[in-house]
Design a protein around this motif. Structure first.
Motif, short mmCIF file in Angstrom:
data_model
loop_
_atom_site.label_atom_id
_atom_site.label_comp_id
_atom_site.label_asym_id
_atom_site.label_seq_id
_atom_site.Cartn_x
_atom_site.Cartn_y
_atom_site.Cartn_z
N LYS A 223 8.59 21.42 -47.37
CA LYS A 223 7.74 20.36 -46.39
C LYS A 223 8.93 20.05 -45.45
O LYS A 223 10.13 19.83 -45.50
CB LYS A 223 7.49 19.16 -47.26
N PRO A 224 8.44 19.72 -44.23
CA PRO A 224 9.41 19.57 -43.17
C PRO A 224 9.96 17.91 -43.31
O PRO A 224 9.31 17.48 -43.79
CB PRO A 224 8.56 19.34 -41.91
N PHE A 225 10.98 17.60 -42.81
CA PHE A 225 11.64 16.48 -43.01
C PHE A 225 11.04 15.95 -41.59
O PHE A 225 11.23 16.20 -40.46
CB PHE A 225 13.21 16.42 -42.79
N GLN A 226 10.45 14.49 -41.77
CA GLN A 226 10.05 13.82 -40.62
C GLN A 226 10.92 12.72 -39.96
O GLN A 226 11.49 11.98 -40.76
CB GLN A 226 8.71 13.15 -40.56
N LEU A 227 10.79 12.62 -38.69
CA LEU A 227 11.54 11.33 -38.08
C LEU A 227 10.89 9.99 -38.52
O LEU A 227 9.49 9.96 -38.60
CB LEU A 227 11.67 11.45 -36.49
N ARG A 228 11.69 9.11 -38.90
CA ARG A 228 11.30 7.71 -39.06
C ARG A 228 11.07 7.21 -37.70
O ARG A 228 11.47 7.45 -36.63
CB ARG A 228 12.15 6.97 -40.02
N PRO A 229 10.05 5.88 -37.75
CA PRO A 229 9.75 5.46 -36.56
C PRO A 229 10.85 5.19 -35.69
O PRO A 229 10.77 5.32 -34.42
CB PRO A 229 8.83 4.43 -37.04
N HIS A 230 12.05 4.40 -36.18
CA HIS A 230 12.97 4.13 -35.40
C HIS A 230 13.75 5.34 -34.87
O HIS A 230 14.38 5.21 -33.81
CB HIS A 230 14.11 3.01 -36.14
N GLN A 231 13.84 6.30 -35.70
CA GLN A 231 14.43 7.59 -35.17
C GLN A 231 13.96 8.27 -34.12
O GLN A 231 14.36 9.02 -33.21
CB GLN A 231 14.64 8.49 -36.32
N ALA A 232 12.31 8.12 -34.24
CA ALA A 232 11.49 8.71 -32.89
C ALA A 232 11.72 7.96 -31.67
O ALA A 232 11.88 8.63 -30.66
CB ALA A 232 10.05 8.59 -33.56
N VAL A 233 11.90 6.59 -31.88
CA VAL A 233 12.21 6.02 -30.61
C VAL A 233 13.69 6.59 -30.01
O VAL A 233 13.74 6.61 -28.96
CB VAL A 233 12.21 4.60 -31.03
N VAL A 234 14.65 6.55 -30.80
CA VAL A 234 15.90 7.04 -30.25
C VAL A 234 15.89 8.50 -29.72
O VAL A 234 16.30 8.53 -28.70
CB VAL A 234 16.87 7.02 -31.62
N ALA A 235 15.20 9.26 -30.63
CA ALA A 235 14.98 10.75 -30.04
C ALA A 235 14.41 10.63 -28.68
O ALA A 235 14.66 11.50 -27.70
CB ALA A 235 14.07 11.54 -31.05
N ASN A 236 13.40 10.01 -28.45
CA ASN A 236 12.56 10.00 -27.17
C ASN A 236 13.45 9.23 -25.98
O ASN A 236 13.64 9.68 -24.77
CB ASN A 236 11.29 9.00 -27.16
N LEU A 237 14.35 8.57 -26.21
CA LEU A 237 15.26 7.64 -25.63
C LEU A 237 16.46 8.86 -25.25
O LEU A 237 16.88 9.03 -24.04
CB LEU A 237 15.96 6.61 -26.15
N LEU A 238 16.92 9.34 -26.12
CA LEU A 238 17.79 10.59 -25.84
C LEU A 238 17.65 11.43 -24.67
O LEU A 238 18.32 11.99 -23.99
CB LEU A 238 18.15 11.30 -27.07
N SER A 239 16.09 11.96 -24.78
CA SER A 239 15.78 13.08 -23.93
C SER A 239 15.93 12.35 -22.26
O SER A 239 16.05 12.94 -21.47
CB SER A 239 14.55 13.37 -24.19
N LYS A 240 15.80 11.09 -22.06
CA LYS A 240 15.98 10.57 -20.99
C LYS A 240 17.60 10.07 -20.53
O LYS A 240 17.75 10.04 -19.17
CB LYS A 240 15.27 9.09 -20.97
N THR A 241 18.38 10.30 -21.49
CA THR A 241 19.77 10.28 -20.93
C THR A 241 20.52 11.42 -20.57
O THR A 241 21.54 11.74 -20.15
CB THR A 241 20.31 9.58 -22.05
N PHE A 242 19.75 12.78 -20.98
CA PHE A 242 20.26 14.18 -20.95
C PHE A 242 20.16 14.40 -19.51
O PHE A 242 19.41 14.91 -18.95
CB PHE A 242 19.56 15.06 -21.80
N ARG A 243 21.13 14.11 -18.53
CA ARG A 243 20.96 14.27 -17.27
C ARG A 243 22.37 15.13 -16.65
O ARG A 243 23.65 14.62 -17.25
CB ARG A 243 20.74 13.26 -16.46
N GLY A 244 22.57 15.70 -15.75
CA GLY A 244 23.88 16.31 -15.07
C GLY A 244 24.54 16.92 -16.26
O GLY A 244 24.16 17.72 -16.93
N THR A 245 25.89 16.60 -16.30
CA THR A 245 26.74 17.24 -17.12
C THR A 245 26.39 17.00 -18.65
O THR A 245 26.62 17.93 -19.45
CB THR A 245 28.38 16.75 -16.95
N MET A 246 25.81 15.85 -18.92
CA MET A 246 25.47 15.56 -20.24
C MET A 246 24.37 16.33 -20.88
O MET A 246 24.33 16.65 -21.99
CB MET A 246 25.06 13.98 -20.33
#
Length: 297
Positions: free
Chosen positions: A132-155
């Motif tokens: 079975k797949p391993f699912q993100l917990r609710p707080h991990q999903a929040v972090v994951a969605n925030l990470l995608s917004k910080t990946f800009r430029g060199t990062m």
């Protein structure tokens, strides 16, 4: 190494596009999903499992060891799916500001198509493994969605390399291991072939940005990118792995984190990327400390 100019990036993109035309895969038809699993084969080689060589490993039956490999493989494939989802979100945002007619844009879209197929391949592999797949917990999903917004430029490109190179280095070492399930070997070979192009593109992205960016951005990225090591250490020793295998979760994770074999595998996976980050001035003391603390240095 000489700085990469925008023109150089167009040349690289052209080569990668040509390579994609010559050698790409569609896992829907390039893998035999109906083939049965081979009795007694592992889903990851024993030597790369987090508990290999520990007292707990020595006390486990062969069946438990194979089950641990199933769960660790399902976890890694799940993590790969999460990362590629985050990367796709970041790449789409980046494309809003790019010339849609450039070869770099065309290759980015090609890479995104590859990653969508990889996510499909990972999901079908987990199902074919009987896991079975391993699912993100609710707080991990929040972090994951925030990470995608910080990946800009060199990062953006450094994050891409952190998510790709460490997995890629391990897959290259173990893809032909005779103890592996044939399906897993085939998945790894497909992934390694296409990830080689993605890694080349991301490395050129880093070189280009480092040559052009403000020193403050370079210092910031070099200071915080080590967070990736802390996240990966946590993900690679997900307590749910050991729970699903029927082990004492707290003791299993304690032995895994202290396991010299596991740390050596982490270091081998990170060696090439660590040298690249150092070469480009993106390995500052705080990041180095985080990678060391998490066992990758």
């Amino acid at each position: 190494m000489p700085a990469t100019t925008p023109t150089d990036r167009e040349v690289v993109a052209a080569r990668l596009l040509a390579g994609s035309i010559k050698r790409s895969y569609n896992p829907v038809v390039d893998l035999d999903w109906d083939a049965p699993l081979v009795e007694g084969r592992y889903f990851l080689p024993p030597t790369v499992l987090s508990l290999y060589g520990t007292p707990m490993w020595e006390s486990m039956s062969e069946g438990q060891r194979i089950e641990l490999s199933r769960q660790e493989a399902a976890n890694i494939l799940s993590v790969g799916t999460w990362f590629e989802n985050i990367l796709l979100q970041a790449l789409l945002r980046d494309l809003l500001h790019r010339d849609p007619t450039s070869l770099q844009t065309r290759y980015t879209l090609t890479e995104m198509g590859d990653e969508c197929r990889h996510m499909t391949m990972f999901a079908r592999t987990i199902a074919a493994m009987g896991a079975k797949p391993f699912q993100l917990r609710p707080h991990q999903a929040v972090v994951a969605n925030l990470l995608s917004k910080t990946f800009r430029g060199t990062m953006l490109w450094v994050a891409a390399l952190i998510g790709e190179e460490i997995f890629d280095a391990t897959q290259r070492r173990v893809q032909n291991d005779p103890q592996l399930q044939p399906m897993m070997s085939r998945v790894m070979r497909i992934h390694v072939t296409e990830e080689a192009r993605h890694i080349r593109f991301a490395r050129e992205g880093v070189r280009s940005r480092v040559a052009q960016t403000h020193p403050i951005e370079k210092a910031w990225v070099g200071t915080v990118q080590g967070i990736g090591g802390l996240l990966l250490q946590r993900l690679f020793t997900n307590p749910a792995i050991y729970e699903r295998t029927g082990l004492d979760v707290r003791e299993a994770r304690r032995q895994a984190l202290a396991n010299p074999h596991f740390r050596e595998n982490q270091r081998r996976g990170f060696d090439g990327l660590a040298a690249f980050l150092q070469e480009n001035g993106l390995m500052r003391a705080p990041s180095r400390a985080m990678w060391r603390r998490s066992g990758f240095l």
